[in-house]
Design a protein around this motif. Structure first.
Motif, PDB file in Angstrom:
ATOM      1  N   SER A 297       0.987 -69.083  23.820  1.00  0.00           N
ATOM      2  CA  SER A 297       0.025 -70.187  23.746  1.00  0.00           C
ATOM      3  C   SER A 297       0.240 -71.059  22.515  1.00  0.00           C
ATOM      4  O   SER A 297       0.184 -72.298  22.592  1.00  0.00           O
TER       5      SER A 297
ATOM      6  N   THR B 266      -3.141 -76.342  28.792  1.00  0.00           N
ATOM      7  CA  THR B 266      -2.585 -75.264  29.618  1.00  0.00           C
ATOM      8  C   THR B 266      -2.464 -73.959  28.860  1.00  0.00           C
ATOM      9  O   THR B 266      -2.300 -72.906  29.475  1.00  0.00           O
TER      10      THR B 266
ATOM     11  N   THR C 169      -3.996 -70.652  30.043  1.00  0.00           N
ATOM     12  CA  THR C 169      -4.480 -70.750  31.424  1.00  0.00           C
ATOM     13  C   THR C 169      -3.358 -70.588  32.442  1.00  0.00           C
ATOM     14  O   THR C 169      -3.633 -70.412  33.628  1.00  0.00           O
ATOM     15  N   ARG C 170      -2.121 -70.666  32.006  1.00  0.00           N
ATOM     16  CA  ARG C 170      -0.972 -70.511  32.900  1.00  0.00           C
ATOM     17  C   ARG C 170       0.225 -70.100  32.060  1.00  0.00           C
ATOM     18  O   ARG C 170       0.244 -70.265  30.843  1.00  0.00           O
ATOM     19  N   ASP C 171       1.247 -69.546  32.719  1.00  0.00           N
ATOM     20  CA  ASP C 171       2.497 -69.214  32.037  1.00  0.00           C
ATOM     21  C   ASP C 171       3.362 -70.467  31.989  1.00  0.00           C
ATOM     22  O   ASP C 171       3.488 -71.187  32.985  1.00  0.00           O
ATOM     23  N   VAL C 172       3.958 -70.729  30.832  1.00  0.00           N
ATOM     24  CA  VAL C 172       4.749 -71.942  30.629  1.00  0.00           C
ATOM     25  C   VAL C 172       6.134 -71.561  30.126  1.00  0.00           C
ATOM     26  O   VAL C 172       6.274 -70.820  29.141  1.00  0.00           O
TER      27      VAL C 172
ATOM     28  N   THR D 189       5.585 -74.263  35.132  1.00  0.00           N
ATOM     29  CA  THR D 189       4.424 -73.425  34.875  1.00  0.00           C
ATOM     30  C   THR D 189       4.128 -72.558  36.090  1.00  0.00           C
ATOM     31  O   THR D 189       4.466 -72.906  37.227  1.00  0.00           O
ATOM     32  N   LEU D 190       3.488 -71.434  35.837  1.00  0.00           N
ATOM     33  CA  LEU D 190       3.055 -70.495  36.879  1.00  0.00           C
ATOM     34  C   LEU D 190       1.560 -70.292  36.730  1.00  0.00           C
ATOM     35  O   LEU D 190       1.092 -69.851  35.679  1.00  0.00           O
ATOM     36  N   VAL D 191       0.815 -70.634  37.772  1.00  0.00           N
ATOM     37  CA  VAL D 191      -0.637 -70.491  37.779  1.00  0.00           C
ATOM     38  C   VAL D 191      -1.005 -69.312  38.666  1.00  0.00           C
ATOM     39  O   VAL D 191      -0.642 -69.285  39.850  1.00  0.00           O
ATOM     40  N   ARG D 192      -1.711 -68.359  38.121  1.00  0.00           N
ATOM     41  CA  ARG D 192      -2.115 -67.183  38.893  1.00  0.00           C
ATOM     42  C   ARG D 192      -3.450 -67.438  39.593  1.00  0.00           C
ATOM     43  O   ARG D 192      -4.338 -68.078  39.024  1.00  0.00           O
TER      44      ARG D 192
ATOM     45  N   GLY E 212       0.609 -66.452  43.200  1.00  0.00           N
ATOM     46  CA  GLY E 212       0.705 -67.427  42.119  1.00  0.00           C
ATOM     47  C   GLY E 212       1.249 -68.737  42.652  1.00  0.00           C
ATOM     48  O   GLY E 212       1.813 -68.800  43.755  1.00  0.00           O
ATOM     49  N   GLU E 213       1.099 -69.790  41.858  1.00  0.00           N
ATOM     50  CA  GLU E 213       1.573 -71.117  42.251  1.00  0.00           C
ATOM     51  C   GLU E 213       2.547 -71.659  41.212  1.00  0.00           C
ATOM     52  O   GLU E 213       2.261 -71.635  40.013  1.00  0.00           O
TER      53      GLU E 213
END
Length: 328
Positions: free
Chosen positions: A168, A210, A213-216, A231-234, A244-245
């Motif tokens: 982060s 972000t 809130t998400r993997d970057v 980015t990966l949004v769970r 995930g998205e």
């Protein structure tokens, strides 16, 4: 001649290409082989199930321009020093640059992954492949395989981009570079959620938001500049914790053609699988260049929605939804 190169370990033509490669190799070594059943068990298993055999590796296929049929293959084995293996072009498709195209793509991907060198082995009697490898700059190297008649070669590569999963605080620290990347995408017409023109301050604020809130993931060039990101949004619901998205897959226009999109996507997919996700989804503007990347990486189109989102100029465009099942 334009040669279409595709990354796809699950391609239906791959088992036949690998079988032909192994049969030819065994015959050249003087082994009594009449069909796939005569191959050594490890080679036979590799040809029968390449997805499992090369799960950690990059499998490339070359298609004949006239028919679009895959007639050549290459495997780039993962490791501290990537190794080129299983280079094969069907006999009636040779002499048209397919092997060179496969090698060129493998070298480009290895360089983009940050490898300092690439290695391979070749039987001394394979004069054609040996000439190609020497032409590409491969040189004799200390042997790591002492089988008689097997030559070990290496090629040094120029430094490539570094892909890194950002904590982060690192996202906030690199917000300015990430913002410039997002502004470049919008300026280039990419439909990534923002109308044009996008102000750098707004882009930087989005990236800062972000954090946590998400993997970057970010890609950094040799000079330290941000050249790409994903980015990966769970999923936040209890019944969607397996999902995930993939969102905001971006490569700066000045850094395209180096395989960064594939590397960033692969990094996110591998991390998703390693952390327990079994399904990934994404959406992308229909008929955009990104669709070719996703299809080549094994994603499946689920359907198209008309007028789904406005492009940076405000025109409503269709979007295609994709999904990918990850190994459990």
């Amino acid at each position: 001649m334009n040669v279409l190169i595709e990354e796809n370990a699950a391609h239906p033509r791959l088992p036949a290409l690998l079988t032909a490669y192994h049969l030819a190799t065994e015959a050249e070594k003087g082994a009594a082989v009449t069909g796939p059943a005569d191959l050594p068990a490890a080679r036979r298993a590799e040809a029968e199930d390449p997805v499992t055999a090369f799960a950690a590796d990059t499998v490339l296929l070359a298609a004949a321009p006239e028919t679009g049929e895959a007639v050549g293959c290459l495997v780039l084995k993962a490791g501290p020093v990537p190794e080129v293996k299983r280079v094969w072009v069907e006999p009636d498709a040779r002499g048209r640059g397919l092997a060179g195209a496969l090698m060129g793509e493998a070298l480009r991907r290895a360089a983009a992954a940050g490898a300092e060198r690439v290695r391979l082995t070749v039987w001394e009697w394979r004069r054609g492949p040996l000439a190609l490898y020497r032409k590409l700059g491969f040189e004799p190297a200390p042997s790591w395989d002492d089988r008689p008649g097997l030559l070990c070669l290496e090629k040094r590569l120029a430094p490539g981009d570094r892909v890194e999963l950002l904590a982060s605080d690192a996202v906030r620290r690199h917000a300015e570079g990430l913002a410039a990347l997002l502004v470049d995408a919008v300026d280039g017409g990419a439909s990534v959620g923002f109308p044009a023109p996008l102000e750098p301050a707004e882009a930087a604020a989005w990236w800062a938001g972000t954090a946590g809130t998400r993997d970057v993931w970010a890609a950094f060039g040799p000079d330290g500049a941000v050249t790409g990101a994903v980015t990966l949004v769970r999923a936040g619901t209890a019944n969607g914790r397996h999902r995930g998205e993939i969102a905001r897959l971006l490569v700066h226009r000045a850094a395209r053609g180096r395989g960064l999109g594939r590397r960033l996507l692969a990094a996110a997919e591998a991390h998703a699988a390693a952390t327990g996700l079994t399904l990934l989804v994404l959406d992308t503007q229909t008929d955009s260049p990104a669709e070719r990347l996703y299809r080549g990486a094994g994603w499946t189109a689920a359907g198209t929605i008309p007028d789904y989102a406005a492009d940076p100029s405000g025109v409503l465009r269709p979007t295609t939804l994709y999904y990918k099942l990850l190994a459990a």
